[in-house]
Design a protein around this motif. Structure first.
Motif, PDB file in Angstrom:
ATOM      1  N   ASP A 105       0.833  -1.208   0.000  1.00 44.94           N
ATOM      2  CA  ASP A 105       0.000   0.000   0.000  1.00 44.94           C
ATOM      3  C   ASP A 105       0.866   1.256   0.000  1.00 44.94           C
ATOM      4  N   ARG A 106       2.145   1.083  -0.370  1.00 42.03           N
ATOM      5  CA  ARG A 106       3.063   2.220  -0.419  1.00 42.03           C
ATOM      6  C   ARG A 106       3.512   2.543  -1.833  1.00 42.03           C
ATOM      7  N   ALA A 107       2.864   1.959  -2.819  1.00 49.44           N
ATOM      8  CA  ALA A 107       3.224   2.226  -4.213  1.00 49.44           C
ATOM      9  C   ALA A 107       2.706   3.596  -4.633  1.00 49.44           C
ATOM     10  N   GLN A 108       3.407   4.194  -5.588  1.00 47.22           N
ATOM     11  CA  GLN A 108       3.025   5.511  -6.091  1.00 47.22           C
ATOM     12  C   GLN A 108       3.204   5.557  -7.607  1.00 47.22           C
ATOM     13  N   ARG A 115       6.177   3.278  -8.813  1.00 43.34           N
ATOM     14  CA  ARG A 115       7.292   3.270  -7.863  1.00 43.34           C
ATOM     15  C   ARG A 115       6.901   2.460  -6.629  1.00 43.34           C
ATOM     16  N   LEU A 116       7.630   1.359  -6.396  1.00 49.93           N
ATOM     17  CA  LEU A 116       7.424   0.530  -5.214  1.00 49.93           C
ATOM     18  C   LEU A 116       8.373   0.976  -4.115  1.00 49.93           C
ATOM     19  N   ASP A 117       8.003   0.709  -2.849  1.00 49.33           N
ATOM     20  CA  ASP A 117       8.858   1.110  -1.745  1.00 49.33           C
ATOM     21  C   ASP A 117      10.170   0.317  -1.798  1.00 49.33           C
ATOM     22  N   LYS A 118      11.258   1.030  -1.661  1.00 54.80           N
ATOM     23  CA  LYS A 118      12.593   0.445  -1.797  1.00 54.80           C
ATOM     24  C   LYS A 118      12.999  -0.292  -0.527  1.00 54.80           C
ATOM     25  N   PRO A 119      13.402  -1.573  -0.634  1.00 56.89           N
ATOM     26  CA  PRO A 119      13.832  -2.325   0.553  1.00 56.89           C
ATOM     27  C   PRO A 119      15.151  -1.794   1.112  1.00 56.89           C
ATOM     28  N   GLN A 120      15.427  -2.125   2.338  1.00 62.28           N
ATOM     29  CA  GLN A 120      16.667  -1.680   2.982  1.00 62.28           C
ATOM     30  C   GLN A 120      17.871  -2.373   2.362  1.00 62.28           C
ATOM     31  N   LYS A 131       2.152   1.447 -19.548  1.00 55.71           N
ATOM     32  CA  LYS A 131       1.513   1.893 -20.779  1.00 55.71           C
ATOM     33  C   LYS A 131       0.201   2.602 -20.445  1.00 55.71           C
ATOM     34  N   GLY A 132      -0.008   3.743 -21.072  1.00 55.07           N
ATOM     35  CA  GLY A 132      -1.249   4.484 -20.848  1.00 55.07           C
ATOM     36  C   GLY A 132      -1.344   5.089 -19.469  1.00 55.07           C
ATOM     37  N   ALA A 133      -0.189   5.418 -18.860  1.00 53.83           N
ATOM     38  CA  ALA A 133      -0.194   5.958 -17.496  1.00 53.83           C
ATOM     39  C   ALA A 133      -0.888   7.321 -17.419  1.00 53.83           C
ATOM     40  N   ASP A 134      -0.922   8.036 -18.540  1.00 50.85           N
ATOM     41  CA  ASP A 134      -1.537   9.365 -18.536  1.00 50.85           C
ATOM     42  C   ASP A 134      -3.044   9.290 -18.312  1.00 50.85           C
ATOM     43  N   ASP A 135      -3.642   8.125 -18.600  1.00 55.38           N
ATOM     44  CA  ASP A 135      -5.090   7.973 -18.442  1.00 55.38           C
ATOM     45  C   ASP A 135      -5.475   7.527 -17.034  1.00 55.38           C
ATOM     46  N   LEU A 136      -4.480   7.251 -16.183  1.00 55.44           N
ATOM     47  CA  LEU A 136      -4.767   6.786 -14.827  1.00 55.44           C
ATOM     48  C   LEU A 136      -5.115   7.966 -13.940  1.00 55.44           C
ATOM     49  N   LYS A 137      -6.278   7.910 -13.328  1.00 57.51           N
ATOM     50  CA  LYS A 137      -6.730   8.999 -12.470  1.00 57.51           C
ATOM     51  C   LYS A 137      -7.301   8.437 -11.181  1.00 57.51           C
ATOM     52  N   GLY A 138      -7.237   9.219 -10.123  1.00 56.81           N
ATOM     53  CA  GLY A 138      -7.778   8.799  -8.846  1.00 56.81           C
ATOM     54  C   GLY A 138      -6.683   8.477  -7.840  1.00 56.81           C
ATOM     55  N   GLU A 139      -7.104   7.970  -6.686  1.00 50.60           N
ATOM     56  CA  GLU A 139      -6.164   7.635  -5.612  1.00 50.60           C
ATOM     57  C   GLU A 139      -5.773   6.159  -5.710  1.00 50.60           C
ATOM     58  N   LEU A 140      -4.473   5.897  -5.796  1.00 50.31           N
ATOM     59  CA  LEU A 140      -3.979   4.528  -5.905  1.00 50.31           C
ATOM     60  C   LEU A 140      -4.102   3.825  -4.552  1.00 50.31           C
ATOM     61  N   LYS A 141      -4.750   2.665  -4.555  1.00 51.04           N
ATOM     62  CA  LYS A 141      -4.962   1.909  -3.318  1.00 51.04           C
ATOM     63  C   LYS A 141      -3.928   0.785  -3.202  1.00 51.04           C
ATOM     64  N   VAL A 142      -4.305  -0.340  -2.612  1.00 51.49           N
ATOM     65  CA  VAL A 142      -3.369  -1.451  -2.394  1.00 51.49           C
ATOM     66  C   VAL A 142      -3.047  -2.122  -3.728  1.00 51.49           C
ATOM     67  N   VAL A 143      -1.775  -2.135  -4.083  1.00 55.91           N
ATOM     68  CA  VAL A 143      -1.319  -2.692  -5.353  1.00 55.91           C
ATOM     69  C   VAL A 143      -0.943  -4.162  -5.161  1.00 55.91           C
ATOM     70  N   SER A 144      -1.395  -5.005  -6.078  1.00 53.75           N
ATOM     71  CA  SER A 144      -1.067  -6.430  -6.054  1.00 53.75           C
ATOM     72  C   SER A 144      -0.052  -6.720  -7.156  1.00 53.75           C
TER      73      SER A 144
END
Length: 257
Positions: A105-108, A115-120, A131-144
């Motif tokens: 739930d920390r992806a952006q 962008r995934l959270d970088k491990p230590q 692909k088609g990232a410009d069409d993505l709108k809204g709040e990003l939730k939990v990424v699988s």
């Protein structure tokens, strides 16, 4: 980066299995002693696993463990709802399963990339092109993120604020045919040529696998040719699912406009 993603898939499975074993023990103890206060919960199981963390676990995302136990808690809640089609006790996950994955739930979305959270302790880390990232709108939730047949896939759910629809007074009629949907504003094909080709190829692969099982029995599944053919079959199944999903999305989008 691929090695880290593989490690996170394995870690998600490890956390699930550890949490499920602990959950089962706590649940059985509550039944034996007849004390409902001893019944497990996602919070109890998570806190105990966090308290008993090994040193190597601190190198991986803490959210992986917490989201795994959260999903485990939801699976146990479904166990008490017998009306669900997939009703049953949560099961242990096997490393032999074709699909492996984890959640975060920390992806952006940064500059059109995931962008995934970088491990230590990891230096080589990069954003993932979309692909088609410009069409993505809204709040990003939990990424699988999941791995299947050596390839990685990402499910990106967005929460979008619903806008009020104005009534136009117009009606939409749908005529369902074998090969297409007809409605007042146009037509959407439900059986395009690429889908027909995939169906034929799937039928061919299924026959090959069935013939191998008849000739070699259980040993057939251990042969390299069998594994390669099964991977091709799974790849085509995935393509069919994506095409069908795209058809439904286009139809519902156009018909509602």
């Amino acid at each position: 980066m691929k090695q880290v993603l593989d490690d996170l898939c394995d870690y998600r499975r490890y956390c699930w299995n550890q949490g499920l074993a602990l959950w089962n023990d706590m649940y059985d103890a509550s039944l034996v002693l007849g004390d409902k206060k001893l019944r497990p919960s996602a919070r109890k199981v998570r806190d105990k696993l966090v308290a008993n963390k090994e040193d190597w676990q601190y190198q991986l995302s803490a959210r992986c463990l917490q989201l795994a136990i959260s999903d485990l808690g939801k699976a146990w809640q479904n166990f008490f709802k017998k009306s669900l089609p997939d009703w049953g006790k949560p099961k242990f996950k096997s490393k032999k399963t074709v699909r492996q994955g984890f959640k975060t739930d920390r992806a952006q979305i940064v500059n059109g990339k995931l962008r995934l959270d970088k491990p230590q302790g990891i230096k080589a880390w990069a954003d993932i092109s979309l692909k088609g990232a410009d069409d993505l709108k809204g709040e990003l939730k939990v990424v699988s993120i999941y791995r299947e047949n050596g390839k990685y896939w990402a499910s990106l759910p967005f929460e979008v604020k619903a806008t009020k629809k104005t009534k136009t007074g117009q009606k939409t009629d749908v005529d369902v045919n074998v090969g297409h949907f007809d409605y007042p504003e146009g037509q959407v094909k439900t059986l395009p040529n690429n889908l027909k080709t995939l169906y034929k190829r799937i039928k061919h692969y299924q026959r090959l696998l069935a013939r191998k099982r008849v000739v070699n029995g259980k040993k057939a599944t251990q042969a390299n040719n069998y594994v390669k053919t099964r991977a091709k079959l799974q790849r085509d199944y995935r393509k069919v699912a994506n095409i069908q999903h795209d058809i439904v999305q286009k139809f519902t989008t156009y018909a509602s406009q």
